[in-house]
Design an enzyme around this catalytic site. Sequence first.
Site, PDB file in Angstrom:
ATOM      1  N   ARG A  87       0.834  -1.201   0.000  1.00  0.00           N
ATOM      2  CA  ARG A  87       0.000   0.000   0.000  1.00  0.00           C
ATOM      3  C   ARG A  87       0.874   1.260   0.000  1.00  0.00           C
ATOM      4  NH1 ARG A  87      -5.233   0.339   0.722  1.00  0.00           N
ATOM      5  NH2 ARG A  87      -5.431  -1.837   1.313  1.00  0.00           N
ATOM      6  N   HIS A 131     -19.089  10.207   1.739  1.00  0.00           N
ATOM      7  CA  HIS A 131     -19.394   8.875   2.273  1.00  0.00           C
ATOM      8  C   HIS A 131     -20.912   8.718   2.351  1.00  0.00           C
ATOM      9  CE1 HIS A 131     -18.776   5.190   4.483  1.00  0.00           C
ATOM     10  NE2 HIS A 131     -19.700   5.581   5.339  1.00  0.00           N
ATOM     11  N   ASP A 167     -13.105   7.194   7.254  1.00  0.00           N
ATOM     12  CA  ASP A 167     -14.423   7.852   7.343  1.00  0.00           C
ATOM     13  C   ASP A 167     -14.632   8.560   8.690  1.00  0.00           C
ATOM     14  OD1 ASP A 167     -14.995   6.784   4.814  1.00  0.00           O
ATOM     15  OD2 ASP A 167     -15.851   4.964   5.683  1.00  0.00           O
TER      16      ASP A 167
HETATM   17  C1  GRF Z   1     -20.761   7.135  -3.638  1.00  0.00           C
HETATM   18  O1  GRF Z   1     -21.860   6.525  -3.022  1.00  0.00           O
HETATM   19  C2  GRF Z   1     -19.838   7.711  -2.609  1.00  0.00           C
HETATM   20  O2  GRF Z   1     -20.493   8.180  -1.482  1.00  0.00           O
HETATM   21  C3  GRF Z   1     -18.987   6.529  -2.247  1.00  0.00           C
HETATM   22  O3  GRF Z   1     -18.795   5.833  -3.455  1.00  0.00           O
HETATM   23  C4  GRF Z   1     -19.869   6.116  -4.336  1.00  0.00           C
HETATM   24  C5  GRF Z   1     -19.270   6.659  -5.593  1.00  0.00           C
HETATM   25  O4  GRF Z   1     -20.225   6.829  -6.605  1.00  0.00           O
HETATM   26  N1  GRF Z   1     -17.777   6.961  -1.610  1.00  0.00           N
HETATM   27  P1  GRF Z   1     -19.824   7.527  -7.968  1.00  0.00           P
HETATM   28  O5  GRF Z   1     -18.634   6.759  -8.534  1.00  0.00           O
HETATM   29  O6  GRF Z   1     -19.472   8.952  -7.682  1.00  0.00           O
HETATM   30  O7  GRF Z   1     -21.035   7.401  -8.853  1.00  0.00           O
END
Ligand code: GRF
Length: 237
Positions: A87, A131, A167
């Site tokens: 990582r 998130h 988060d």
């Molecule tokens: C979203 O639900 C965001 O909150 C999460 O991953 C998803 C990404 O969706 N972190 P997108 O690729 O922006 O459509």
Amino acid sequence: MTEIEAGAGTAGSSPKVESGRVPLRVAVLISGSGSNLQALIDAQRAGRLSAEIAVVISNRSDAYGLERARRALIPTQVLSHRGFPSREAYDAELAALLDRHAPGLVTLAGFMRILTPELVARWQGRMLNIHPSLLPKYRGLHTHERALAAGEPIHGATVHFVTPELDDGPAIVQAQVPVHPDDDAERLAARVLTQEHRIYPLAVRWIAEGRLALGDDGLAYLDDEPLAQPVVIDAEP
Ligand code: GRF
């Protein structure tokens, strides 16, 4: 306070423009659909976000968000995590890639990787994440399923500053979404996602306008006031 200035480079070396700010350069990190990236592009085009999306970086070459970026004539980079021994090695390469594009802000928009503390520290106060839950509830994955299983009446999404804990950084803005009796995870996720598209451009806009910053005390500051609670955007009816 970590001041975020529109147009500041990673080393803070970009000139500060006093009149007519240089637009904030934003890097968007994705792994998938990129609908939040699209929301940023749309906000910018509609004149609701004065920022330049300098680069879109994906760890997956098949991420649909790359196509969205290309259509918007935004430079793209794929940095696959495959083949990296650790990582740390991947994040070192990612840090170098980010430096080459000199963004003032890094936005994680569905970037499905846990970042090393070193990378997060480097972007302290200049990295946002979105998130799909009302943090601090439901950190991690499968947030919609977990909110439904718990019988939550209200669910939603949060934009927060990124800190080393997953988060966990100070929340900036949340959108609340009522849970309907007939909801399943897919339906609920779709309604939350629609709200994500409202709050992410808003938070990035606040940064671009120099109104939002992460304080040395670990709190988010909006218009020089500490946010004891995130700003909550009205729940949909
Ligand atoms: C979203 O639900 C965001 O909150 C999460 O991953 C998803 C990404 O969706 N972190 P997108 O690729 O922006 O459509």
